[in-house]
Write a protein that holds these residues in place. Structure first.
Motif, short mmCIF file in Angstrom:
data_model
loop_
_atom_site.label_atom_id
_atom_site.label_comp_id
_atom_site.label_asym_id
_atom_site.label_seq_id
_atom_site.Cartn_x
_atom_site.Cartn_y
_atom_site.Cartn_z
N GLU A 87 6.93 -50.36 -77.77
CA GLU A 87 6.48 -51.05 -76.56
C GLU A 87 5.94 -50.06 -75.53
O GLU A 87 4.92 -50.32 -74.88
CB GLU A 87 7.62 -51.87 -75.96
CG GLU A 87 7.98 -53.08 -76.82
CD GLU A 87 9.25 -53.79 -76.34
OE1 GLU A 87 9.84 -53.36 -75.32
OE2 GLU A 87 9.64 -54.77 -77.00
N VAL A 88 6.59 -48.93 -75.40
CA VAL A 88 6.11 -47.90 -74.47
C VAL A 88 4.76 -47.38 -74.93
O VAL A 88 3.83 -47.22 -74.13
CB VAL A 88 7.14 -46.75 -74.33
CG1 VAL A 88 6.52 -45.55 -73.61
CG2 VAL A 88 8.38 -47.23 -73.60
N GLU A 89 4.62 -47.10 -76.22
CA GLU A 89 3.35 -46.61 -76.75
C GLU A 89 2.23 -47.62 -76.53
O GLU A 89 1.12 -47.27 -76.17
CB GLU A 89 3.49 -46.26 -78.23
CG GLU A 89 4.28 -44.99 -78.46
CD GLU A 89 4.51 -44.71 -79.95
OE1 GLU A 89 3.83 -45.33 -80.79
OE2 GLU A 89 5.36 -43.87 -80.24
N GLU A 90 2.53 -48.91 -76.73
CA GLU A 90 1.53 -49.96 -76.49
C GLU A 90 1.14 -50.00 -75.02
O GLU A 90 -0.03 -50.11 -74.68
CB GLU A 90 2.07 -51.33 -76.92
CG GLU A 90 2.10 -51.53 -78.41
CD GLU A 90 2.65 -52.91 -78.79
OE1 GLU A 90 2.68 -53.80 -77.91
OE2 GLU A 90 3.04 -53.08 -79.95
N ALA A 91 2.13 -49.93 -74.14
CA ALA A 91 1.85 -49.97 -72.70
C ALA A 91 1.00 -48.77 -72.29
O ALA A 91 0.04 -48.90 -71.53
CB ALA A 91 3.15 -50.00 -71.91
N GLY A 93 -0.98 -47.13 -74.19
CA GLY A 93 -2.31 -47.36 -74.75
C GLY A 93 -3.14 -48.25 -73.85
O GLY A 93 -4.33 -48.00 -73.64
N LEU A 94 -2.52 -49.27 -73.29
CA LEU A 94 -3.24 -50.16 -72.37
C LEU A 94 -3.63 -49.42 -71.09
O LEU A 94 -4.73 -49.57 -70.59
CB LEU A 94 -2.39 -51.39 -72.04
CG LEU A 94 -2.20 -52.39 -73.18
CD1 LEU A 94 -1.17 -53.44 -72.79
CD2 LEU A 94 -3.52 -53.04 -73.54
N VAL A 95 -2.71 -48.62 -70.59
CA VAL A 95 -2.99 -47.85 -69.38
C VAL A 95 -4.14 -46.88 -69.61
O VAL A 95 -5.00 -46.69 -68.76
CB VAL A 95 -1.73 -47.08 -68.92
CG1 VAL A 95 -2.07 -46.06 -67.86
CG2 VAL A 95 -0.67 -48.05 -68.42
N HIS A 96 -4.18 -46.31 -70.79
CA HIS A 96 -5.20 -45.32 -71.11
C HIS A 96 -6.43 -45.94 -71.76
O HIS A 96 -7.27 -45.25 -72.32
CB HIS A 96 -4.62 -44.21 -71.99
CG HIS A 96 -3.59 -43.40 -71.28
ND1 HIS A 96 -3.90 -42.49 -70.29
CD2 HIS A 96 -2.24 -43.39 -71.38
CE1 HIS A 96 -2.80 -41.95 -69.83
NE2 HIS A 96 -1.78 -42.48 -70.46
N GLY A 97 -6.53 -47.27 -71.72
CA GLY A 97 -7.76 -47.93 -72.15
C GLY A 97 -7.80 -48.39 -73.59
O GLY A 97 -8.86 -48.49 -74.18
N ARG A 98 -6.67 -48.68 -74.18
CA ARG A 98 -6.65 -49.17 -75.56
C ARG A 98 -5.86 -50.47 -75.61
O ARG A 98 -4.85 -50.63 -74.93
CB ARG A 98 -5.99 -48.17 -76.50
CG ARG A 98 -6.66 -46.82 -76.52
CD ARG A 98 -7.79 -46.82 -77.48
NE ARG A 98 -8.42 -45.51 -77.47
CZ ARG A 98 -9.69 -45.33 -77.72
NH1 ARG A 98 -10.46 -46.35 -77.98
NH2 ARG A 98 -10.21 -44.14 -77.70
#
Length: 109
Positions: A87-91, A93-98
């Motif tokens: 979940e942290v990696e997904e978040a 990724g969203l913050v960094h544009g993915r």
């Protein structure tokens, strides 16, 4: 009012660019630089005034934090479950544009 002379050193290309801008503005180089510096100082003063209250709050928080005991260093990721790590990696990724499919939001696949 008495004037004071200030000497500055510029690279040749910078000096030429200043001369060109001053000429386009219908000013001599000295007047142009005084105008530019005065404008920059007014902008900086306005910004400092606008953020003075926030800067004071930050300084107050920093002083308060100086009195807090230091926490022992730990590896926070080691305390997470595998699901939490995903979940942290997904978040991040969203913050960094993915997005979840590793695509940049707003871009075609």
């Amino acid at each position: 009012m008495a004037k004071t002379r200030i000497t500055i050193s510029l690279e040749q290309d910078q000096a030429e660019r200043v001369r060109q801008h001053a000429e386009r503005a219908g000013m001599d180089v000295s007047g142009y630089l005084v105008h530019a510096a005065t404008r920059q100082m007014a902008e900086s003063d306005a910004i400092e005034e606008q953020f003075a209250e926030v800067d004071a709050l930050i300084a107050q928080a920093e002083r308060a934090a100086d009195g807090l005991p230091a926490e022992p260093a730990s590896e926070p990721a080691a305390e997470l479950t595998e699901q939490e790590r995903r979940e942290v990696e997904e978040a991040l990724g969203l913050v960094h544009g993915r997005d979840r499919q590793d695509r940049r939001p707003g871009h075609a696949a």
